[in-house]
Design a protein around this motif. Structure first.
Motif, short mmCIF file in Angstrom:
data_model
loop_
_atom_site.label_atom_id
_atom_site.label_comp_id
_atom_site.label_asym_id
_atom_site.label_seq_id
_atom_site.Cartn_x
_atom_site.Cartn_y
_atom_site.Cartn_z
N MET A 1 -104.86 80.17 13.01
CA MET A 1 -105.88 79.89 12.01
C MET A 1 -105.44 80.32 10.62
O MET A 1 -105.69 79.63 9.62
CB MET A 1 -107.19 80.57 12.39
CG MET A 1 -108.37 80.15 11.51
SD MET A 1 -109.96 80.80 12.08
CE MET A 1 -109.80 82.51 11.64
N SER A 2 -104.74 81.46 10.55
CA SER A 2 -104.26 81.95 9.25
C SER A 2 -103.25 80.99 8.65
O SER A 2 -103.26 80.73 7.44
CB SER A 2 -103.63 83.33 9.41
OG SER A 2 -104.59 84.29 9.81
N LEU A 3 -102.36 80.45 9.49
CA LEU A 3 -101.38 79.49 9.01
C LEU A 3 -102.05 78.23 8.50
O LEU A 3 -101.67 77.68 7.45
CB LEU A 3 -100.39 79.15 10.13
CG LEU A 3 -99.37 80.22 10.48
CD1 LEU A 3 -98.62 79.85 11.75
CD2 LEU A 3 -98.39 80.42 9.33
N ARG A 4 -103.04 77.77 9.23
CA ARG A 4 -103.76 76.57 8.81
C ARG A 4 -104.46 76.80 7.47
O ARG A 4 -104.38 75.96 6.56
CB ARG A 4 -104.78 76.18 9.88
CG ARG A 4 -105.56 74.92 9.55
CD ARG A 4 -106.58 74.63 10.63
NE ARG A 4 -107.29 73.40 10.30
CZ ARG A 4 -108.33 73.34 9.47
NH1 ARG A 4 -108.77 74.45 8.90
NH2 ARG A 4 -108.91 72.18 9.22
N ASN A 5 -105.13 77.93 7.34
CA ASN A 5 -105.85 78.24 6.10
C ASN A 5 -104.88 78.40 4.93
O ASN A 5 -105.16 77.96 3.80
CB ASN A 5 -106.69 79.49 6.27
CG ASN A 5 -107.85 79.30 7.21
OD1 ASN A 5 -108.26 78.17 7.48
ND2 ASN A 5 -108.39 80.39 7.73
N THR A 6 -103.72 79.02 5.18
CA THR A 6 -102.73 79.23 4.12
C THR A 6 -102.19 77.89 3.63
O THR A 6 -101.98 77.70 2.41
CB THR A 6 -101.57 80.10 4.63
OG1 THR A 6 -102.08 81.38 5.02
CG2 THR A 6 -100.52 80.30 3.56
N ARG B 1 -103.28 69.57 4.44
CA ARG B 1 -104.61 69.11 4.84
C ARG B 1 -105.16 69.91 6.02
O ARG B 1 -106.32 69.76 6.40
CB ARG B 1 -104.57 67.62 5.22
CG ARG B 1 -104.25 66.68 4.07
CD ARG B 1 -104.22 65.27 4.56
NE ARG B 1 -105.47 64.88 5.21
CZ ARG B 1 -105.63 63.80 5.98
NH1 ARG B 1 -104.59 63.01 6.23
NH2 ARG B 1 -106.80 63.52 6.52
N GLY B 2 -104.32 70.76 6.60
CA GLY B 2 -104.74 71.56 7.74
C GLY B 2 -104.51 70.89 9.08
O GLY B 2 -104.93 71.40 10.11
N TRP B 3 -103.83 69.74 9.05
CA TRP B 3 -103.55 69.02 10.28
C TRP B 3 -102.17 69.40 10.80
O TRP B 3 -101.30 69.86 10.04
CB TRP B 3 -103.61 67.51 10.04
CG TRP B 3 -105.02 67.01 9.86
CD1 TRP B 3 -105.89 67.38 8.87
CD2 TRP B 3 -105.71 66.09 10.68
NE1 TRP B 3 -107.09 66.74 9.01
CE2 TRP B 3 -107.01 65.93 10.13
CE3 TRP B 3 -105.38 65.37 11.83
CZ2 TRP B 3 -107.97 65.09 10.69
CZ3 TRP B 3 -106.33 64.52 12.38
CH2 TRP B 3 -107.61 64.40 11.82
N GLU C 1 -96.62 73.48 3.26
CA GLU C 1 -96.52 73.48 4.71
C GLU C 1 -96.44 74.93 5.23
O GLU C 1 -95.89 75.81 4.57
CB GLU C 1 -95.26 72.76 5.17
CG GLU C 1 -95.30 71.26 5.06
CD GLU C 1 -94.04 70.63 5.60
OE1 GLU C 1 -94.14 69.74 6.46
OE2 GLU C 1 -92.94 71.03 5.15
N THR C 2 -96.99 75.14 6.39
CA THR C 2 -96.80 76.40 7.11
C THR C 2 -96.40 76.06 8.54
O THR C 2 -96.62 74.93 9.00
CB THR C 2 -98.07 77.26 7.13
OG1 THR C 2 -99.13 76.52 7.76
CG2 THR C 2 -98.50 77.65 5.71
#
Length: 231
Positions: free
Chosen positions: A67-72, A164-166, A79-80
């Protein structure tokens, strides 16, 4: 005239209190035996529950990392990725050492990053569950995952998030159920022949569903549909 003197009534004396009787040796031995039985039962239960508690905590921490990677990625417009480093090839052997390692990284571009930097958030840029690792968790391992080719170049064994969080991974990286699955294993449970593992299922949209082999009481979802849920 005769006077009859009535004798004064005399109140009976209070009976003396009997001395208080202490415990006999037999009674003390019985009490000590009962306490010993309770302690033994408690220790046995704790030994069974501790590995279970640790495996659930590791799974929740991994879920929070995702979740942290997605939010970052969304916040920084870069990209993360979750780079999977090491798995336990003998996760069903309780006598073998536990293993599991991954890295939380941020790229230098919104697409096709060539340089990746470890995140230093709360010391979880690099996570290592092994005995020599900073996040050692006795008896808990990350099971082997299905091969991941990752998007672009140099992202083998990585789950990459777009701004975009995808999840940017190709469709071949997702299983027949539509998820990328990571599994946390309680190795100690195998001593009793119990398969106790927790699956983290990551969807294309960035949602993470956590399910357990022993029931759904630890299940939870985070990501686009429940971004505010804690661990």
């Amino acid at each position: 005239m005769q006077y009859i003197l009535e004798s004064e009534s005399v109140l009976p004396l209070s009976p003396q209190r009997r001395p208080r009787r202490g415990f006999t040796l037999i009674e003390l031995l019985v009490v000590i035996s009962i306490i010993g039985i309770i302690v033994v039962l408690g220790v046995g239960s704790t030994r069974e529950q501790l590995p279970r508690f640790r495996s659930v905590q590791v799974a929740k921490d991994l879920r929070q990392d995702v979740m942290s990677l997605r939010n970052t990625a969304v916040e920084q417009g870069l990209e993360t990725r979750l780079l999977l480093v090491e798995a336990d090839s003998a996760s069903d052997d309780p006598d073998s050492a536990n293993a599991g390692s991954w890295r939380l990284q941020v790229g230098d571009k919104a697409m096709d990053s060539r340089t990746w930097t470890d995140l230093g958030d709360a010391g979880r840029g690099v996570v290592d569950l092994s005995q020599d690792g900073r996040h050692y968790s006795r008896g808990v391992s990350l099971d082997e995952w299905e091969p991941l080719s990752g998007p672009w170049t140099g992202n083998s064994s990585a789950i990459v998030f777009s701004p975009r969080g995808w999840v940017s991974n190709p469709s071949d990286d997702f299983g027949s159920d539509g998820y990328i699955t990571l599994t946390v294993v309680n190795k100690e449970a195998w001593r009793s022949g119990v398969d106790d593992h927790i699956d983290l299922k990551l969807s294309r949209s960035g949602n993470v569903t956590m399910t357990t082999s022993l029931g759904s009481r630890d299940a939870g979802t985070v990501g686009a549909a429940a971004a505010s849920e804690g661990s």
